[in-house]
Structure formats: structure tokens, C-alpha cells
Design a protein around this motif. Structure first.
Motif, mmCIF file in Angstrom:
data_model
loop_
_atom_site.group_PDB
_atom_site.id
_atom_site.type_symbol
_atom_site.label_atom_id
_atom_site.label_comp_id
_atom_site.label_asym_id
_atom_site.label_seq_id
_atom_site.Cartn_x
_atom_site.Cartn_y
_atom_site.Cartn_z
ATOM 1 N N VAL A 47 45.161 56.548 28.294
ATOM 2 C CA VAL A 47 44.915 56.272 29.710
ATOM 3 C C VAL A 47 44.777 54.757 29.888
ATOM 4 C CG1 VAL A 47 43.385 56.657 31.676
ATOM 5 C CG2 VAL A 47 43.744 58.489 29.992
ATOM 6 N N PRO A 48 45.738 54.112 30.557
ATOM 7 C CA PRO A 48 45.649 52.656 30.739
ATOM 8 C C PRO A 48 44.359 52.282 31.468
ATOM 9 C CG PRO A 48 47.805 53.480 31.423
ATOM 10 C CD PRO A 48 46.930 54.672 31.212
ATOM 11 N N ASP A 49 43.671 51.273 30.970
ATOM 12 C CA ASP A 49 42.421 50.839 31.595
ATOM 13 C C ASP A 49 42.246 49.344 31.344
ATOM 14 O OD1 ASP A 49 39.807 50.454 32.521
ATOM 15 O OD2 ASP A 49 39.229 52.501 31.953
ATOM 16 N N LYS A 50 42.456 48.546 32.380
ATOM 17 C CA LYS A 50 42.382 47.091 32.253
ATOM 18 C C LYS A 50 40.974 46.613 31.910
ATOM 19 C CE LYS A 50 46.262 46.379 35.417
ATOM 20 N NZ LYS A 50 46.717 45.877 36.733
ATOM 21 N N ARG A 51 39.977 47.442 32.186
ATOM 22 C CA ARG A 51 38.599 47.061 31.887
ATOM 23 C C ARG A 51 38.384 46.857 30.387
ATOM 24 N NH1 ARG A 51 35.482 51.819 34.981
ATOM 25 N NH2 ARG A 51 37.103 52.959 33.831
ATOM 26 N N LEU A 52 39.104 47.635 29.575
ATOM 27 C CA LEU A 52 38.962 47.495 28.127
ATOM 28 C C LEU A 52 39.402 46.108 27.660
ATOM 29 C CD1 LEU A 52 40.233 50.990 26.954
ATOM 30 C CD2 LEU A 52 37.896 50.151 26.844
ATOM 31 N N HIS A 53 40.457 45.596 28.271
ATOM 32 C CA HIS A 53 40.948 44.266 27.908
ATOM 33 C C HIS A 53 39.948 43.190 28.326
ATOM 34 C CE1 HIS A 53 44.888 45.582 26.537
ATOM 35 N NE2 HIS A 53 44.879 46.441 27.533
ATOM 36 N N GLU A 54 39.295 43.388 29.456
ATOM 37 C CA GLU A 54 38.278 42.422 29.898
ATOM 38 C C GLU A 54 37.077 42.437 28.950
ATOM 39 O OE1 GLU A 54 38.759 40.195 32.337
ATOM 40 O OE2 GLU A 54 40.780 41.061 32.388
ATOM 41 N N LEU A 55 36.700 43.614 28.495
ATOM 42 C CA LEU A 55 35.608 43.717 27.527
ATOM 43 C C LEU A 55 36.003 43.053 26.212
ATOM 44 C CD1 LEU A 55 34.460 47.426 28.083
ATOM 45 C CD2 LEU A 55 33.238 45.365 28.789
ATOM 46 N N ALA A 56 37.256 43.265 25.811
ATOM 47 C CA ALA A 56 37.736 42.703 24.543
ATOM 48 C C ALA A 56 37.751 41.177 24.563
ATOM 49 C CB ALA A 56 39.130 43.251 24.233
ATOM 50 N N LYS A 57 37.989 40.601 25.736
ATOM 51 C CA LYS A 57 37.975 39.132 25.842
ATOM 52 C C LYS A 57 36.598 38.570 25.486
ATOM 53 C CE LYS A 57 41.459 38.802 29.537
ATOM 54 N NZ LYS A 57 41.653 38.490 30.981
ATOM 55 N N ILE A 58 35.568 39.347 25.796
ATOM 56 C CA ILE A 58 34.199 38.915 25.528
ATOM 57 C C ILE A 58 33.779 39.259 24.101
ATOM 58 C CG2 ILE A 58 31.773 39.285 26.160
ATOM 59 C CD1 ILE A 58 32.754 39.807 29.044
ATOM 60 N N VAL A 59 34.085 40.475 23.667
ATOM 61 C CA VAL A 59 33.593 40.989 22.384
ATOM 62 C C VAL A 59 34.495 40.579 21.216
ATOM 63 C CG1 VAL A 59 32.976 43.097 21.130
ATOM 64 C CG2 VAL A 59 32.523 42.935 23.580
ATOM 65 N N ASN A 60 35.791 40.406 21.483
ATOM 66 C CA ASN A 60 36.776 40.072 20.445
ATOM 67 C C ASN A 60 36.752 41.087 19.295
ATOM 68 O OD1 ASN A 60 38.851 38.553 19.327
ATOM 69 N ND2 ASN A 60 37.458 37.257 18.154
ATOM 70 N N PRO A 61 37.021 42.356 19.606
ATOM 71 C CA PRO A 61 36.923 43.417 18.588
ATOM 72 C C PRO A 61 38.164 43.449 17.686
ATOM 73 C CG PRO A 61 37.707 44.349 20.631
ATOM 74 C CD PRO A 61 37.455 42.885 20.909
#
Length: 366
Positions: A47-61
Motif C-alpha cells: 500500500v503506497p504511503d508517502k508518510r513512510l518516506h517522511e519518517l525515513a528521512k528523519i530516522v534513516n532506517p
């Protein structure tokens, strides 16, 4: 979670092509003849979810994991399917195992692609499909009524269900969908539906498969189908299966540029996935750590312990509390530590109803 969306449609309307694009793999044969899909094809689609990419920018997983949704590509129905025509009741039983029906309806002209009925007429196509589903429901309901008649002689509650079932049988006989029955919210109807699992009680979405020009402006076929969808309180999603297939293999930014050139913000398939996820009664919460940023699939209105069970059943059994940060607060504060400093982290107990997009950590007893 055992929930799936079934793709149905007449032969050669673009159903399997749509499925190919959904899965981004050519694992559902798309051929220019009826019944090319013999067994239902199943796929688990992120399920595409742009919020995950925004979280990843902060967390750098190390990785990102999306929620998923199940799609089942069911072979083309034809007139008489409920009586065994074409590949018949096999497909009707496949539909019965899904929770939401996505009807792919052809809304474009192309003399090189044959139509099983010989012409393009979306409302006729919908009537054929829904007519077969109604006939299948009538058959199982009629059988159930015969049993209820025997039960009603000694059971007053069975008599109440019988009366409602007979009203429903008449309603279906007039060409109506069970989901539009005025007593569909009654306890008697719910009891009957649990036993019978009416095909026409399921949520319906219409996928109007059009050409590229039709993406920008509704053609006459899309307009007719949209009016029908609105009348029946159903979702209509416009897509061009040909375009969606061309998007396969493109990087995200290339695909977005391609869509922008066509004057479209979001692909039809993304709309199908998002709306289908919603129609299944599902939502997501997130966990965000250096190992992964992940979306977890839960039912809407789930409590915190039930949400924890999506990770592991032991999390629900030993649930103590949940540490919760709203997505907007996590982004605004730039991460968990600063959100906590700003007082945006909440401690929630067993009664907390999880909100879509919550970032959560669970405390539990082993």
C-alpha cells in the motif's frame, strides 16, 4: 488478515492487464480471448504511503516496510455463469471468498480488442455481472428459505428470519443488490448473511478502464458508469490499464513525471489500492527505528492491545501500555526524542483506540 479484493469483469475488459500492473509482474496472462485466466491469481500488493518516506528521512532506517493488501484476479464472468456457463460457479465461489469486489468495466473503443458482447456498453456489462451475482444469491437464499420454513414451525425466531428472507428474495428478484436492502442493518439480516454470505452484499468498486484521453475528461461511457456508481453509493475509480502497464518498471520519480505529463496526479492503481484498503475496513500505524520504518495493518477502531497483536500475539497477551506519538507531531518535532521533550509522547492503556498514522512502541510482560 484473510481479507481480499476480488477483480471481476467480462472477458477482455482489461481485468488481467490491471492485475498485472497491480502486482508489477506479468503473472496473470493477458490474452485477447475469453477464459485465459483459469485459476484465480492471487497477489499481495504494498500500500503506497508517502508518510513512510517522511519518517525515513528523519530516522534513516535500514529498510522500509509497507502495509499490504490482497488482490485476487478472478476469471472473466459471462452471461449464465450462475447456471454454469463459461467456467461458471467455480468463479462465483472464488468471489465469495473475497470481501470487496472491484469490477473492471471497459470504457473505451478499440476495434483490435474484441468484446465478448460485441459492443461497448458499460451499463450492460455491469448488469450482466451483477445479474449473475444476484441469481447466485437468489439460489442460495431460496435453499435457505426452505430450511427456515421447517425450523419456523417450532422456532419463533426462525419465523422472524424467514419473513425477512422472503422479503429479501423478492427484492433480489427485482434485480436489486442485497447491500441496498432496507433491512440490511437488522439483526435478522446479519444472521442470515453470516450463514449465506451474499455476493451482492459485498462492497463494490468500479474500475472504469478508459483510454488516455478518458483520463483527463470523462467520455460518455465513464459518465454513464459514474452515474450508476453514485446511484448505488459505490466508488468509481478511473484508470487506463494500458498506461498502468507502461508504468511497470519505472522508478517512482519517472512514473510520477509520466503521470504529470498525462495531467494525472495519482495513478488509478494507487487509488484502487488506497480505496480498497479503506473499504476493507483497514488502517495503518507505524513503528520507526533504525532497523526499519514499518507500517502495520490493523482494523479500524482497534484498541492498543489488538494493534500490538499485529506485531506478535504475545504483545497483546502481556500488554502494559503503549507509547504513542501522532504522525504530525513526530514530523513537526523531527523525531521521537524531540517529540518526547515537547510533551507530544502519550502513554496509553488498553482502552486506547489507535488512530491512523500513530507512531507506537509497546510495553509488555513476557
Amino acid at each position: 488478515m484473510g481479507l481480499a479484493i476480488g477483480l471481476v469483469g467480462l472477458p477482455n475488459v482489461g481485468k488481467s492487464t490491471t492485475f498485472n500492473a497491480l502486482t508489477k509482474a506479468q503473472n496473470a496472462e493477458a490474452a485477447n480471448y475469453p477464459f485465459c485466466t483459469i485459476e484465480p491469481n492471487k497477489a499481495v500488493v504494498p500500500v503506497p504511503d508517502k508518510r513512510l518516506h517522511e519518517l525515513a528521512k528523519i530516522v534513516n532506517p535500514e529498510r522500509i516496510q509497507y502495509s499490504t493488501i490482497d488482490f485476487v484476479d478472478i476469471a472473466g464472468l459471462v452471461k449464465g455463469a450462475s447456471k454454469g456457463e463459461g467456467l461458471g460457479n467455480k468463479f462465483l465461489s472464488n468471489i465469495r471468498e473475497t470481501e470487496v469486489i472491484l469490477q473492471i468495466v471497459r470504457c473505451f473503443e478499440d476495434e483490435n480488442i474484441v468484446h465478448n458482447e460485441g459492443s461497448i456498453d458499460p451499463l450492460r456489462d455491469v448488469e450482466i455481472i451483477e445479474g449473475e451475482l444476484i441469481l447466485a444469491d437468489i439460489e442460495v437464499l431460496a435453499n435457505r428459505i426452505e430450511r427456515l420454513k421447517k425450523q419456523a414451525k417450532a422456532d419463533k425466531s426462525a419465523k422472524t428470519v424467514l419473513e425477512m428472507a422472503q422479503e429479501l428474495l423478492e427484492f433480489l428478484g427485482e434485480g436489486n443488490l442485497a447491500r441496498n436492502f432496507e433491512k440490511a442493518d437488522s439483526d435478522e439480516y446479519r444472521q442470515l448473511n453470516r450463514e449465506v454470505r451474499f455476493l451482492t452484499d459485498k462492497e463494490i468498486m468500479y474500475g472504469a478502464n478508459t483510454d488516455e484521453d478518458g483520463l483527463l475528461e470523462d467520455n460518455e461511457y465513464v459518465k454513464a458508469l459514474r452515474e450508476h456508481a453514485e446511484k448505488n453509493n459505490c466508488e468509481l475509480i478511473k484508470l487506463c490499464a494500458k498506461v498502468e502497464e507502461e508504468l511497470i518498471g519505472l522508478e517512482d520519480d519517472e512514473a510520477q513525471e509520466f503521470l504529470t505529463d498525462l495531467g494525472v496526479e495519482e495513478s488509478g492503481l494507487e487509488q484502487i489500492i488506497h480505496k480498497g484498503f479503506d473499504k476493507l475496513g483497514l488502517m495503518s500505524y507505524f513503528t520507526a527505528g533504525v532497523k526499519e520504518v514499518r507500517s502495520w495493518t490493523i482494523r479500524k477502531n482497534s484498541t492498543a492491545p489488538k494493534a500490538a497483536a499485529a506485531i506478535h500475539n504475545d504483545f497483546e497477551k502481556g500488554f502494559i501500555r503503549a507509547e504513542v506519538i501522532a504522525y504530525e507531531d513526530f514530523i513537526a518535532c523531527g523525531g521521537e526524542a524531540k517529540a518526547k521533550e515537547a510533551g507530544k509522547m502519550r502513554l496509553e492503556g488498553k482502552e486506547y483506540i489507535v488512530q491512523d498514522g500513530d507512531i507506537m512502541h509497546f510495553r509488555f510482560n513476557v
